[in-house]
Design an enzyme around this catalytic site. Structure first.
Site, PDB file in Angstrom:
ATOM      1  N   LYS A   1      -0.889   0.566   6.055  1.00  0.00           N
ATOM      2  CA  LYS A   1       0.250   0.896   5.184  1.00  0.00           C
ATOM      3  C   LYS A   1       0.746   2.318   5.484  1.00  0.00           C
ATOM      4  O   LYS A   1       1.952   2.572   5.487  1.00  0.00           O
ATOM      5  CB  LYS A   1      -0.149   0.776   3.709  1.00  0.00           C
ATOM      6  CG  LYS A   1      -0.383  -0.646   3.229  1.00  0.00           C
ATOM      7  CD  LYS A   1       0.845  -1.539   3.296  1.00  0.00           C
ATOM      8  CE  LYS A   1       1.926  -1.152   2.321  1.00  0.00           C
ATOM      9  NZ  LYS A   1       3.073  -2.113   2.385  1.00  0.00           N
TER      10      LYS A   1
ATOM     11  N   TYR B   1      -6.626  -1.615   5.618  1.00  0.00           N
ATOM     12  CA  TYR B   1      -5.379  -1.910   4.887  1.00  0.00           C
ATOM     13  C   TYR B   1      -4.586  -0.622   4.654  1.00  0.00           C
ATOM     14  O   TYR B   1      -3.401  -0.535   4.987  1.00  0.00           O
ATOM     15  CB  TYR B   1      -5.694  -2.597   3.546  1.00  0.00           C
ATOM     16  CG  TYR B   1      -4.530  -2.568   2.570  1.00  0.00           C
ATOM     17  CD1 TYR B   1      -3.365  -3.302   2.813  1.00  0.00           C
ATOM     18  CD2 TYR B   1      -4.572  -1.787   1.407  1.00  0.00           C
ATOM     19  CE1 TYR B   1      -2.285  -3.264   1.932  1.00  0.00           C
ATOM     20  CE2 TYR B   1      -3.507  -1.743   0.517  1.00  0.00           C
ATOM     21  CZ  TYR B   1      -2.357  -2.478   0.790  1.00  0.00           C
ATOM     22  OH  TYR B   1      -1.289  -2.441  -0.078  1.00  0.00           O
TER      23      TYR B   1
ATOM     24  N   THR C   1       1.858   2.050  -1.142  1.00  0.00           N
ATOM     25  CA  THR C   1       0.735   1.981  -2.072  1.00  0.00           C
ATOM     26  C   THR C   1       0.092   3.352  -2.291  1.00  0.00           C
ATOM     27  O   THR C   1       0.100   4.201  -1.392  1.00  0.00           O
ATOM     28  CB  THR C   1      -0.327   1.008  -1.504  1.00  0.00           C
ATOM     29  OG1 THR C   1      -1.537   1.138  -2.246  1.00  0.00           O
ATOM     30  CG2 THR C   1      -0.644   1.274  -0.034  1.00  0.00           C
ATOM     31  N   ASP C   2      -0.511   3.526  -3.456  1.00  0.00           N
ATOM     32  CA  ASP C   2      -1.257   4.766  -3.729  1.00  0.00           C
ATOM     33  C   ASP C   2      -2.479   4.897  -2.823  1.00  0.00           C
ATOM     34  O   ASP C   2      -3.055   5.975  -2.694  1.00  0.00           O
ATOM     35  CB  ASP C   2      -1.666   4.851  -5.214  1.00  0.00           C
ATOM     36  CG  ASP C   2      -2.522   3.696  -5.713  1.00  0.00           C
ATOM     37  OD1 ASP C   2      -2.865   2.796  -4.909  1.00  0.00           O
ATOM     38  OD2 ASP C   2      -2.853   3.696  -6.920  1.00  0.00           O
ATOM     39  N   GLU C   3      -2.873   3.777  -2.177  1.00  0.00           N
ATOM     40  CA  GLU C   3      -4.088   3.825  -1.347  1.00  0.00           C
ATOM     41  C   GLU C   3      -3.918   4.708  -0.115  1.00  0.00           C
ATOM     42  O   GLU C   3      -4.906   5.095   0.499  1.00  0.00           O
ATOM     43  CB  GLU C   3      -4.510   2.410  -0.943  1.00  0.00           C
ATOM     44  CG  GLU C   3      -4.772   1.544  -2.167  1.00  0.00           C
ATOM     45  CD  GLU C   3      -5.767   0.420  -1.958  1.00  0.00           C
ATOM     46  OE1 GLU C   3      -6.349   0.327  -0.872  1.00  0.00           O
ATOM     47  OE2 GLU C   3      -5.960  -0.343  -2.912  1.00  0.00           O
TER      48      GLU C   3
END
Ligand code: NAD
Ligand code: DAU
Length: 343
Positions: free
Chosen positions: A154, A150, A126-128
């Protein structure tokens, strides 16, 4: 690459990817391995369930014995890992399962990939993991600056993948995608939540003043990008996947209400998400060099998604009327209304 293990394939993006693979690679066998948590749903795979090229196994990616048994019995050539706990707000309530599935579960799959000598292990990320990016765009070599449980989980999974490439030569690739929307997205994520609330004339709970930005991409575009990296990406490499266009949440909410002919007064500002990342933005030059571009712009993406939820109320009404959803909604949203001015 004939036998593909798709972990988390009963979730939102995973099930869209199963449909994509079965349509575009007719020679592949697809083995979906999914724990069926609250977010996993066999309704998402209903229309492929009788296809002889499709097999479903219910299992936990943290359960090494079962993972290895399936690897052996199904003669798996490649793993694509979508399995994860995925909702930021839930990670703020209880981070334990995020660490377990997103980090430890990834390790279990990497061990299996190593032992069975797969042609490819592909990790959906994810870009997060780059954290909030107020200016400019994240490239694949940027440092990770996670801010929620989260995204931290990741990032842990991503680093484990890179470690297995460096230490053991497991042919790993990673894609870091922006916010996906489209068919079969569990209605806790903002877009399906707002669409289904708007259909029912229920307020849209907008965090803060609604000025936070996300790059909303159509899930089918994301699946096509994953396919490109799975087949043409280089082992050990990371690829960002997004549209490169960011939209404010308030503008997304207003467009949904407009498309459904509902009053803008349904937008209800509520107290902000703790640690809310204001903006993510990806530089997608690396995947574009492999020939991938997202095919849908923001308006088309929202329109197609609204249309799907209007036409498929059988799918989401079952979820929203369940006790699990109702309890979550109460816990997450009760008493958070504010009179904050919208951006
Ligand atoms: P989702 O929550 O809709 O689905 C997750 C799936 O994983 C479910 O089917 C669930 O049952 C399964 N699962 C969870 N824990 C498991 C376990 N221990 N063992 C086996 N299966 C398990 O998620 P999604 O939105 O489809 O996201 C899929 C992947 O893409 C995730 O890795 C997520 O981090 C990543 N991602 C999501 C987005 C997005 O916008 N949704 C964007 C970028 C990356
Ligand atoms: O960026 C990719 C990520 O996108 C994925 O890795 C995650 O799995 C996925 O859940 C998603 O995370 P976000 O936190 O960006 O998505 P969410 O739909 O939860 O929120 C999108 C934006 O909308 C965010 O700025 C918070 C806001 N929001 C969200 C909810 C649930 C609201 O204003 N109100 C809400 O009720």
């Amino acid at each position: 690459m004939n036998n593909l293990l798709i972990t988390g394939g009963a979730g939102f993006i995973g099930s869209n990817f199963v449909h994509h693979v079965m349509q575009t690679h007719p020679g592949y066998r697809v083995i979906v391995f999914d724990k069926l948590t609250y977010a996993g749903n066999l309704d998402n795979l209903k229309d492929v369930s009788t296809d002889p090229r499709y097999t479903f196994v219910q299992g936990d990616i943290c359960d090494a014995e079962t993972v290895k048994r399936v690897m052996r019995e199904q003669q798996i050539d490649a793993i694509v890992n979508f399995a994860a706990d995925t909702h930021v707000d839930r990670s703020l309530m209880d981070a334990g399962t995020f660490i377990q599935t997103d980090v430890y579960g990834t390790y279990v799959l990497l061990e299996a990939a190593k032992e069975f000598g797969v042609e490819r292990y592909h990790q959906i990320s994810t870009d997060e993991v780059y954290g909030e990016v107020l200016e400019g765009r994240s490239t694949e070599v940027d440092r990770l600056h996670t801010r929620s449980p989260y995204s931290a989980s990741k990032a842990g999974g991503d680093l484990m993948c890179l470690a297995y490439f460096t230490s053991f030569g497991v042919p790993v690739t990673i894609t870091r995608g922006s916010n996906n929307i489209g068919p079969y997205q569990y209605p806790e994520k903002v877009v399906p939540l707002f669409i289904t609330n708007a259909i029912d004339n229920v307020p849209l709970p907008l965090y803060g003043d609604g000025s936070q930005m996300r790059d909303y991409q159509y899930v089918q575009d994301h699946c096509e990008g994953i396919d490109v990296v799975l087949h043409h990406g280089s082992p050990g490499e990371i690829y960002n996947l997004g549209t490169g266009v960011e939209t404010r949440n308030i503008d997304m909410a207003q467009l949904i209400l407009k498309l459904l002919g509902r009053s803008q007064s349904l937008i209800q500002p509520i107290t902000d998400r703790p640690g809310h990342d204001r903006r993510y933005a990806l530089d997608c030059g690396k995947i574009q060099a492999l020939g991938w571009h997202s095919r849908h712009n923001f308006e088309e993406t929202i329109e197609k998604t609204v249309h799907w939820y209007v036409e498929n109320q059988w799918w989401w009404r079952k979820i929203k009327s369940g006790a699990h959803y109702e309890e979550y909604y109460e816990r997450q949203y009760a008493g958070r209304e504010t009179d904050l001015k919208l951006a």
